[in-house]
Motif scaffolding. Structure first.
Motif, short mmCIF file in Angstrom:
data_model
loop_
_atom_site.label_atom_id
_atom_site.label_comp_id
_atom_site.label_asym_id
_atom_site.label_seq_id
_atom_site.Cartn_x
_atom_site.Cartn_y
_atom_site.Cartn_z
N LEU A 183 0.82 -1.21 0.00
CA LEU A 183 0.00 0.00 0.00
C LEU A 183 0.86 1.26 0.00
O LEU A 183 0.53 2.25 -0.67
CB LEU A 183 -0.92 0.00 1.22
N VAL A 184 1.96 1.23 0.76
CA VAL A 184 2.86 2.39 0.75
C VAL A 184 3.45 2.59 -0.64
O VAL A 184 3.55 3.72 -1.13
CB VAL A 184 3.98 2.23 1.81
N LEU A 185 3.80 1.51 -1.30
CA LEU A 185 4.33 1.61 -2.66
C LEU A 185 3.31 2.25 -3.61
O LEU A 185 3.68 3.06 -4.48
CB LEU A 185 4.73 0.22 -3.18
N LEU A 186 2.04 1.92 -3.44
CA LEU A 186 1.01 2.56 -4.28
C LEU A 186 0.95 4.05 -3.99
O LEU A 186 0.82 4.87 -4.92
CB LEU A 186 -0.36 1.92 -4.03
N ARG A 187 1.02 4.43 -2.71
CA ARG A 187 1.00 5.86 -2.37
C ARG A 187 2.20 6.58 -2.98
O ARG A 187 2.11 7.76 -3.31
CB ARG A 187 1.01 6.04 -0.85
N GLU A 188 3.31 5.86 -3.12
CA GLU A 188 4.51 6.43 -3.71
C GLU A 188 4.49 6.38 -5.25
O GLU A 188 5.46 6.78 -5.89
CB GLU A 188 5.75 5.68 -3.20
N GLU A 189 3.35 5.85 -5.78
CA GLU A 189 3.15 5.71 -7.22
C GLU A 189 4.18 4.78 -7.86
O GLU A 189 4.57 4.93 -9.02
CB GLU A 189 3.14 7.09 -7.91
N ARG A 190 4.57 3.77 -7.08
CA ARG A 190 5.44 2.70 -7.61
C ARG A 190 4.53 1.48 -7.81
O ARG A 190 4.56 0.52 -7.05
CB ARG A 190 6.57 2.43 -6.62
N PHE A 191 3.71 1.57 -8.85
CA PHE A 191 2.58 0.67 -8.99
C PHE A 191 2.99 -0.78 -9.29
O PHE A 191 2.41 -1.71 -8.73
CB PHE A 191 1.64 1.20 -10.07
N GLU A 192 3.93 -0.99 -10.18
CA GLU A 192 4.34 -2.34 -10.50
C GLU A 192 5.00 -3.01 -9.30
O GLU A 192 4.76 -4.18 -9.00
CB GLU A 192 5.30 -2.34 -11.70
N GLN A 193 5.81 -2.25 -8.57
CA GLN A 193 6.44 -2.78 -7.36
C GLN A 193 5.39 -3.08 -6.29
O GLN A 193 5.50 -4.06 -5.56
CB GLN A 193 7.47 -1.78 -6.83
#
Length: 462
Positions: free
Chosen positions: A394-404
């Protein structure tokens, strides 16, 4: 599983459980020493009665004291009497006198195994593990018996001198020397349980019970592990049995409060929590149990007030601060929750639950650098935890690192995260306008479910 469903009492085997198993000569204390003659057999002397150790701890203290005053015993007999006297002091919770008495043994003979072992156990009971290990090492050199090897293993492990596999090997060796040494059986069970090795831990506690079905610590151990596995009904049976054996077993009462809460019986959970607070007013455990029961009863404001006031009694422990933060976050007061969780993670005792909650709260407040640092710390402490991996996704999505983020979610599922969390992750993708990715993930997981069901049908037809 939320934090502090995994919380448990401070040491792998509670002090009463330890003493009952490692005492060589002492028996349960109690009774009035003057209620009957100290010597009830005309063939006995005070010295022989002391060495036999066949009496209550309180009476043995008087018997052994008189035996030592007679000045007719050899050094070997005096060592035996002092050993019996020291363990009797331990059994009435007088560690200072026990320590001094073991010291008297070492004055007679600095290499006497009873004095080395006894002094080592005193250090162990005081959580002074490194010097305990050194004394146990000397005791093993004098006499390599089960109690010495087990004490050495436990001391070294808790002093972080050996790893879990080495500890297990030592304990297996101790049990090969003394297969009926139930403290070693249970201690191995507790250490395995704390390392999340639940099945071998269950085996150890069941082995202890097979040797003595009145072993309250082993029953509590089973309740602890089963509750860690969310097997609440089975856990309840065992914790109830532990309390039938020992109604004053406060750690078991605390665990029962947690189990009752998860069985949707908050009123009974509240009653047990109150008993824990009454018995341990300076410990944080009962206050957290009570606060959680109050929340379940719809009395959240009382719960917050309780935990705020508990600091005056129990101090600002990470456990207490974690639950203050969690309850405040549950009420939507993220700013106040952040203050409490920041206090918690500043403490040395903070674990991956604290850092994970820190990340969740920081995300709610759009503090992404803070959330990233927190979840990285949680992953460092427990990389295999599936829910921690999910929060990282979820943090990765907030950081816009969608594939990760998608890859991190897949890893969480592989680590055991429940499939119900897919909906939460897809919602987070949609919130970031990643509609196509969300649809593709939904299809991919639907295909995976269909394949699993198909494989199950084929397997079932054989």
């Amino acid at each position: 599983m939320t934090r502090r469903q995994t919380d448990f009492s401070p040491a792998p085997a509670s002090l009463p459980g330890l003493l009952l198993a490692v005492l060589l000569a002492a028996v349960a204390s109690g009774g009035d020493a003057s209620a009957k003659p100290l010597l009830t057999d005309s063939q006995l002397t005070y010295a022989s009665a002391c060495i036999a150790g066949d009496d209550t701890a309180k009476r043995l203290i008087e018997i052994c004291t008189r035996g030592l005053e007679e000045n007719r015993a050899s050094d070997g007999q005096r060592i035996e009497m002092l050993d019996s006297l020291a363990w009797s002091y331990i059994n009435v919770d007088d560690l200072d006198r026990a320590d001094a008495t073991f010291g008297d043994i070492l004055t007679i003979d600095p290499q006497a195994e009873p004095g080395l072992q006894g002094s080592a156990w005193i250090l162990y009971m005081r959580d002074d593990y490194a010097p305990a290990a050194e004394l146990f090492r000397q005791a093993v050199a004098r006499k390599p018996r089960g109690q010495n090897v087990a004490g050495l293993a436990a001391s070294q492990y808790h002093a972080r001198q050996i790893d879990l596999d080495e500890f297990t090997g030592y304990m297996r060796a101790a049990l090969a020397l003394d297969p009926d040494y139930r403290w070693a059986i249970r201690e191995l069970g507790w250490v395995l349980a704390y390392a999340d090795r639940y099945e071998p831990a269950l085996e150890q506690f069941r082995t202890a019970l097979a040797k003595n079905d009145w072993d309250a610590n082993a029953e509590y151990g089973l309740a602890y592990v089963l509750s860690q596995q969310d097997k609440w009904h089975e856990a309840f049976d065992h914790v109830t049995r532990a309390l039938e054996i020992d109604p004053d077993y406060i750690s078991a009462r605390s665990r029962r409060s947690l189990i009752l809460l998860n069985l949707d019986r908050p009123k009974q959970a509240l009653k047990d929590a109150d008993a824990v607070i009454e018995a341990w007013p300076a410990a944080d455990d009962g206050y957290v149990r009570k606060a959680r029961a109050l929340v379940a009863l719809g009395r959240g404001s009382e719960a917050n007030e309780l935990l705020a006031g508990a600091e005056k009694q129990a101090g600002a422990s990470s456990y207490l601060l974690f639950w203050r933060a969690k309850l405040l976050a549950g009420d939507g007061d993220y700013a106040a929750a952040l203050t409490q969780i920041e206090r918690s993670v500043a403490l040395e005792e903070a674990d991956h639950y604290d850092h994970r909650l820190h990340a969740e709260i920081a995300m709610e407040l759009d503090r992404l650098p803070q959330a990233r640092a927190a979840i990285d710390r949680a992953l460092q402490l427990k990389p295999g935890d599936s829910y921690t991996q999910f929060i990282n996704a979820l943090v990765l999505l907030r950081e816009e690192r969608f594939e990760q983020g998608e890859a991190a979610f897949d890893a969480a599922i592989e680590a055991g995260l429940h499939g119900d969390y897919l909906g939460d992750f897809l919602s987070a993708l949609v919130d970031k306008s990643r509609f196509i990715q969300a649809i593709q993930m939904r299809v991919r997981y639907s295909d995976r479910t269909d394949e699993a069901e198909s494989s199950g049908s084929v397997a079932g037809s054989n």
